[in-house]
Design a protein around this motif. Sequence first.
Motif, PDB file in Angstrom:
ATOM      1  N   ASN A 229      28.799   2.313  -0.216  1.00 59.34           N
ATOM      2  CA  ASN A 229      29.356   2.501  -0.132  1.00 59.34           C
ATOM      3  C   ASN A 229      29.376   2.902  -1.820  1.00 59.34           C
ATOM      4  O   ASN A 229      28.956   2.257  -2.759  1.00 59.34           O
ATOM      5  CB  ASN A 229      29.943   0.551  -0.368  1.00 59.34           C
ATOM      6  N   ILE A 230      30.791   3.884  -2.118  1.00 65.71           N
ATOM      7  CA  ILE A 230      30.331   4.148  -3.488  1.00 65.71           C
ATOM      8  C   ILE A 230      32.032   4.705  -4.181  1.00 65.71           C
ATOM      9  O   ILE A 230      32.804   4.339  -3.298  1.00 65.71           O
ATOM     10  CB  ILE A 230      30.124   5.737  -3.783  1.00 65.71           C
ATOM     11  N   SER A 231      32.175   4.640  -5.270  1.00 68.87           N
ATOM     12  CA  SER A 231      33.616   5.476  -5.514  1.00 68.87           C
ATOM     13  C   SER A 231      32.886   6.306  -6.727  1.00 68.87           C
ATOM     14  O   SER A 231      31.884   6.095  -7.413  1.00 68.87           O
ATOM     15  CB  SER A 231      33.944   3.518  -7.135  1.00 68.87           C
ATOM     16  N   ILE A 232      33.836   7.394  -7.388  1.00 66.10           N
ATOM     17  CA  ILE A 232      33.805   7.939  -7.471  1.00 66.10           C
ATOM     18  C   ILE A 232      34.767   8.402  -8.620  1.00 66.10           C
ATOM     19  O   ILE A 232      36.073   8.972  -8.432  1.00 66.10           O
ATOM     20  CB  ILE A 232      33.456   9.187  -7.148  1.00 66.10           C
ATOM     21  N   LEU A 233      34.721   8.095  -9.600  1.00 66.00           N
ATOM     22  CA  LEU A 233      35.164   8.593 -11.033  1.00 66.00           C
ATOM     23  C   LEU A 233      34.633  10.320 -11.426  1.00 66.00           C
ATOM     24  O   LEU A 233      33.868  10.155 -11.896  1.00 66.00           O
ATOM     25  CB  LEU A 233      34.557   7.618 -11.574  1.00 66.00           C
TER      26      LEU A 233
ATOM     27  N   ASN B 119      30.043   5.753   2.817  1.00 70.55           N
ATOM     28  CA  ASN B 119      30.820   5.448   2.186  1.00 70.55           C
ATOM     29  C   ASN B 119      31.714   5.778   1.121  1.00 70.55           C
ATOM     30  O   ASN B 119      31.198   4.882   0.007  1.00 70.55           O
ATOM     31  CB  ASN B 119      30.944   4.327   3.423  1.00 70.55           C
ATOM     32  N   VAL B 120      32.977   5.994   0.648  1.00 74.78           N
ATOM     33  CA  VAL B 120      33.613   6.580  -0.508  1.00 74.78           C
ATOM     34  C   VAL B 120      34.842   5.390  -0.264  1.00 74.78           C
ATOM     35  O   VAL B 120      35.939   6.021   0.225  1.00 74.78           O
ATOM     36  CB  VAL B 120      34.386   7.833  -0.594  1.00 74.78           C
ATOM     37  N   CYS B 121      34.731   4.848  -1.312  1.00 71.03           N
ATOM     38  CA  CYS B 121      35.371   3.703  -1.718  1.00 71.03           C
ATOM     39  C   CYS B 121      36.689   3.845  -1.873  1.00 71.03           C
ATOM     40  O   CYS B 121      37.740   3.313  -2.067  1.00 71.03           O
ATOM     41  CB  CYS B 121      34.872   2.345  -1.912  1.00 71.03           C
ATOM     42  N   ALA B 122      36.547   4.607  -3.075  1.00 68.76           N
ATOM     43  CA  ALA B 122      37.737   5.644  -4.361  1.00 68.76           C
ATOM     44  C   ALA B 122      37.207   6.289  -4.825  1.00 68.76           C
ATOM     45  O   ALA B 122      35.474   6.952  -5.208  1.00 68.76           O
ATOM     46  CB  ALA B 122      37.432   4.351  -5.696  1.00 68.76           C
TER      47      ALA B 122
ATOM     48  N   ALA C  61      36.610   1.678 -10.728  1.00 68.95           N
ATOM     49  CA  ALA C  61      34.701   1.063 -11.388  1.00 68.95           C
ATOM     50  C   ALA C  61      34.252  -0.533 -10.359  1.00 68.95           C
ATOM     51  O   ALA C  61      33.082  -0.289 -10.783  1.00 68.95           O
ATOM     52  CB  ALA C  61      34.786   0.945 -12.405  1.00 68.95           C
ATOM     53  N   SER C  62      35.692  -1.185 -10.466  1.00 69.09           N
ATOM     54  CA  SER C  62      34.930  -2.640 -10.532  1.00 69.09           C
ATOM     55  C   SER C  62      34.975  -3.365  -8.771  1.00 69.09           C
ATOM     56  O   SER C  62      35.299  -4.383  -8.388  1.00 69.09           O
ATOM     57  CB  SER C  62      35.066  -3.309 -11.247  1.00 69.09           C
TER      58      SER C  62
END
Length: 381
Positions: A3-7, A28-31, A86-87
């Motif tokens: 599970n990843i967030s991409i900034l 899986n993209v969470c954010a 990010a969190s």
Amino acid sequence: MINISILGSTGSIGTQTLEIARKKKDINVCALAANSNVSLLEEQIREFKPRIACLYDEAAADELRGRVADTGVKVLSGMEGLIEAASLEEAETVVAAVVGMIGIRPAIAALNAGKKLALANKETLVCAGHIIMPLSKEKNAPILPVDSEHSAIFQCLNGEDRGAIEKILLTASGGPFRGKKRDELAYVMPEDALKHPNWSMGRKITIDSSTLVNKGLEVMEAKWLFGVEAENIEVVVQPGSVVHSMVQFADGAVMAQLGLPDMKLPIAYALYYPNRVYMEGDRLDLFSIKNIVFEEPDREAFPGLDLAYRALERRGNIPTVYNAANEAAVALFLDRKIGYLDIVDTIAECMSECRFIDDPDVDEILETEKEVREFIKGKIR
Ligand code: NDP
Ligand code: MG
């Protein structure tokens, strides 16, 4: 599932991360977060269905909210939104791929939340390495380098004793103006500097590569990531960008990582570390390359490199001054408000004029950025 967030999902690193996620069904993209690119972020939301999306720019976030109302995604804005992205509880890895010092607070938030930080945003380590590295240790939240050279070094260090590092050999392509002398660079235009010989990247880092300021930032990044003093980091020009960097050990052995210039490799290595996964694409053909040539960097034509070593030596907020002056000057150059040589001259001037702060905290780092920007504004008015 990862599970990843991409900034910075709409940028060069962000879109390449999503290219990997598109192919690999276990990501899986969470954010997703960006600055103001409503259209591309809308497309990404529809394809990757994150739970959270963020545009830093308030007006753009409002527009996005209207456009994606049917999807159920929660749209956030501003620094608060970036920090929430990010969190996010369900994300195990945060890909930090925004450009510039705006990435510092979200990176700290990710580490505080115990996330793995896949770090492309080198400006964060340059300015706040003394805060980021101890925090990563304290929270047991690893930093996985995405920058190709640092990924190469990280790969060379796999299973090695870091105490046995004698030297880091940081490779540089030399950029589009390799071989030119300083007086030949006076009339360089943004369109000339935006043509990188080997890599396709965002505009800011492409200019930084042409001035060798990118390599200066990378020397600082390497110091923090690998705990090596500046005098043991040597920049080596390797024009084809085949050797991504090397480590020389106490017994004289030199380990190198080679590959085609494709950022998807270091991105995937950071996402799947410690595993390697199949990546499609061309492979390095040594017989067609034939020669791998090494050169010394031209420190007179590209004084931005030595300035970085000087900034490291002076410590405190001086690396921040170096970075903030460069960010501001590159933006002015891209706007055709200053000339090409003014970029590095501006960095030098800011380093001699700006107030020294020893061991700056995050507020002092951001105050330094503000002071530098005001100083530069006052000069070009
Ligand atoms: P790009 O300019 O292509 O993309 C920058 C991204 O950051 C965009 O998504 C942009 O959003 C977003 N962004 C900018 N400002 C903000 C903000 N205030 N809030 C939220 N998001 C913001 O840059 P790159 O992908 O080239 O580089 C990203 C980072 O990775 C840099 O630190 C660079 O040094 C580093 N890096 C890049 C490499 C590369 O190959 N590109 C290689 C090694 C390191 P929007 O589109 O809305 O403006
Ligand atoms: Mg690099």
